[in-house]
Scaffold this active site. Structure first.
Site, PDB file in Angstrom:
ATOM      1  N   TYR A 152       6.622 110.357  25.750  1.00 57.13           N
ATOM      2  CA  TYR A 152       5.956 110.139  27.036  1.00 57.13           C
ATOM      3  C   TYR A 152       5.987 108.653  27.373  1.00 57.13           C
ATOM      4  O   TYR A 152       6.209 107.802  26.513  1.00 57.13           O
ATOM      5  CB  TYR A 152       4.522 110.665  27.022  1.00 57.13           C
ATOM      6  CG  TYR A 152       3.546 109.845  26.199  1.00 57.13           C
ATOM      7  CD1 TYR A 152       2.835 108.794  26.769  1.00 57.13           C
ATOM      8  CD2 TYR A 152       3.332 110.127  24.850  1.00 57.13           C
ATOM      9  CE1 TYR A 152       1.939 108.043  26.025  1.00 57.13           C
ATOM     10  CE2 TYR A 152       2.436 109.391  24.104  1.00 57.13           C
ATOM     11  CZ  TYR A 152       1.740 108.348  24.700  1.00 57.13           C
ATOM     12  OH  TYR A 152       0.857 107.598  23.955  1.00 57.13           O
ATOM     13  N   CYS A 153       5.750 108.368  28.669  1.00 57.76           N
ATOM     14  CA  CYS A 153       5.712 106.964  29.091  1.00 57.76           C
ATOM     15  C   CYS A 153       4.682 106.794  30.194  1.00 57.76           C
ATOM     16  O   CYS A 153       3.551 107.245  30.058  1.00 57.76           O
ATOM     17  CB  CYS A 153       7.096 106.452  29.482  1.00 57.76           C
ATOM     18  SG  CYS A 153       7.959 107.415  30.745  1.00 57.76           S
ATOM     19  N   ARG A 154       5.058 106.169  31.312  1.00 55.81           N
ATOM     20  CA  ARG A 154       4.065 105.741  32.306  1.00 55.81           C
ATOM     21  C   ARG A 154       3.717 106.801  33.328  1.00 55.81           C
ATOM     22  O   ARG A 154       2.630 106.770  33.894  1.00 55.81           O
ATOM     23  CB  ARG A 154       4.590 104.499  33.030  1.00 55.81           C
ATOM     24  CG  ARG A 154       4.706 103.275  32.129  1.00 55.81           C
ATOM     25  CD  ARG A 154       5.530 102.199  32.785  1.00 55.81           C
ATOM     26  NE  ARG A 154       5.556 100.971  31.982  1.00 55.81           N
ATOM     27  CZ  ARG A 154       6.541 100.091  32.024  1.00 55.81           C
ATOM     28  NH1 ARG A 154       7.595 100.311  32.804  1.00 55.81           N
ATOM     29  NH2 ARG A 154       6.484  99.007  31.283  1.00 55.81           N
ATOM     30  N   CYS A 202       8.791 107.428  35.676  1.00 51.02           N
ATOM     31  CA  CYS A 202       9.166 106.499  34.614  1.00 51.02           C
ATOM     32  C   CYS A 202      10.380 107.042  33.858  1.00 51.02           C
ATOM     33  O   CYS A 202      10.349 108.163  33.337  1.00 51.02           O
ATOM     34  CB  CYS A 202       7.984 106.293  33.674  1.00 51.02           C
ATOM     35  SG  CYS A 202       8.338 105.220  32.271  1.00 51.02           S
ATOM     36  N   PHE A 229       0.856 108.633  30.686  1.00 51.23           N
ATOM     37  CA  PHE A 229      -0.441 108.250  30.134  1.00 51.23           C
ATOM     38  C   PHE A 229      -1.548 108.141  31.178  1.00 51.23           C
ATOM     39  O   PHE A 229      -2.656 108.642  30.946  1.00 51.23           O
ATOM     40  CB  PHE A 229      -0.322 106.934  29.357  1.00 51.23           C
ATOM     41  CG  PHE A 229      -1.640 106.421  28.885  1.00 51.23           C
ATOM     42  CD1 PHE A 229      -2.307 107.032  27.829  1.00 51.23           C
ATOM     43  CD2 PHE A 229      -2.252 105.342  29.515  1.00 51.23           C
ATOM     44  CE1 PHE A 229      -3.554 106.580  27.413  1.00 51.23           C
ATOM     45  CE2 PHE A 229      -3.488 104.875  29.095  1.00 51.23           C
ATOM     46  CZ  PHE A 229      -4.145 105.496  28.050  1.00 51.23           C
TER      47      PHE A 229
END
Length: 221
Positions: free
Chosen positions: A175-177, A181, A205
């Site tokens: 996962y990221c932003r 993303c 997140f």
């Protein structure tokens, strides 16, 4: 329309004008990852410090961000209201109403790794079962400000040379932003190319945190 109604809608319009800037929206996206100084935000958004400061002051006056002092530094964080929900609603409406955005999103989501997405609800079930490894591919400072419980942090630029740190077997969820993303898409490509079983979280997140779900953080001092 009564004077009171007019006043209320004038307030709505003023808030909308504050958000009518791609630079301010981009700054909000970075602030959503955790507290940031104006210097760091300027670097992330590709702005001069003076320009970033001006945008941040407008966001602060409208209540979208708040500040606190840490020694000589002033740190920015999201305001107390439902800022993430507002940005999410704006994103969804733009995707619904603007053909160009729909095409850009479709181009991204029609890639093969679209099939590897996992919803927040499904991930929660997998986490309760303890049979999934969470991989946060954001920069380390964002990870330290807040991350999913038990996540491993390997920034995407370091992923290929740090594959040995990941457990063999089992499934990895990267996962990221957020949904725009590219970091988690790149992580899926790298990991699949090296024989890992991997999926990516559909959201990022900030949406996880805004949903009131558990997060962890580490002292940045």
């Amino acid at each position: 329309m009564t004077d009171l109604q007019l006043h209320i809608f004038e307030e709505f319009a003023e808030l909308a004008r504050t958000l009518a800037s791609p630079q301010r929206l981009l700054l909000l996206e970075h602030i959503a990852q955790g507290e940031r100084s104006v210097e760091r935000l300027a670097e992330l958004a590709g702005l001069s410090i003076a320009n970033a400061s001006q945008h941040l002051q407008q966001l602060r006056r409208a209540g979208f961000v708040e500040t606190r002092r840490d020694g000589k530094r002033v740190l920015y964080r999201l305001g107390a209201g439902p800022v993430i929900g507002l940005l999410s609603a704006l994103r969804q409406y733009a995707e619904h109403n603007r053909a160009q955005i729909r095409e850009l999103v479709a181009d991204r989501l029609d890639r093969p790794d679209r099939l590897e997405a996992i919803s927040r609800e499904e991930l929660l079930l997998r986490m309760r079962g303890g049979d999934v490894t969470l991989l946060d591919v954001r920069p380390q400072d964002e990870f330290l400000s807040g991350h999913l419980p038990g996540a491993i942090n390997i920034p995407i630029a370091e992923l290929e040379r740090r594959l040995a740190e990941l457990p063999e077997g089992g499934e990895i969820v990267a996962y990221c932003r957020g949904p725009y993303c590219a970091l988690s898409f790149d992580a899926v490509r790298v990991l699949q190319g090296n024989g890992f079983t991997v999926r990516r979280l559909e959201s990022g997140f900030p949406d996880w945190k805004a949903a009131g779900l558990a997060v962890e953080s580490r002292d940045l001092s």
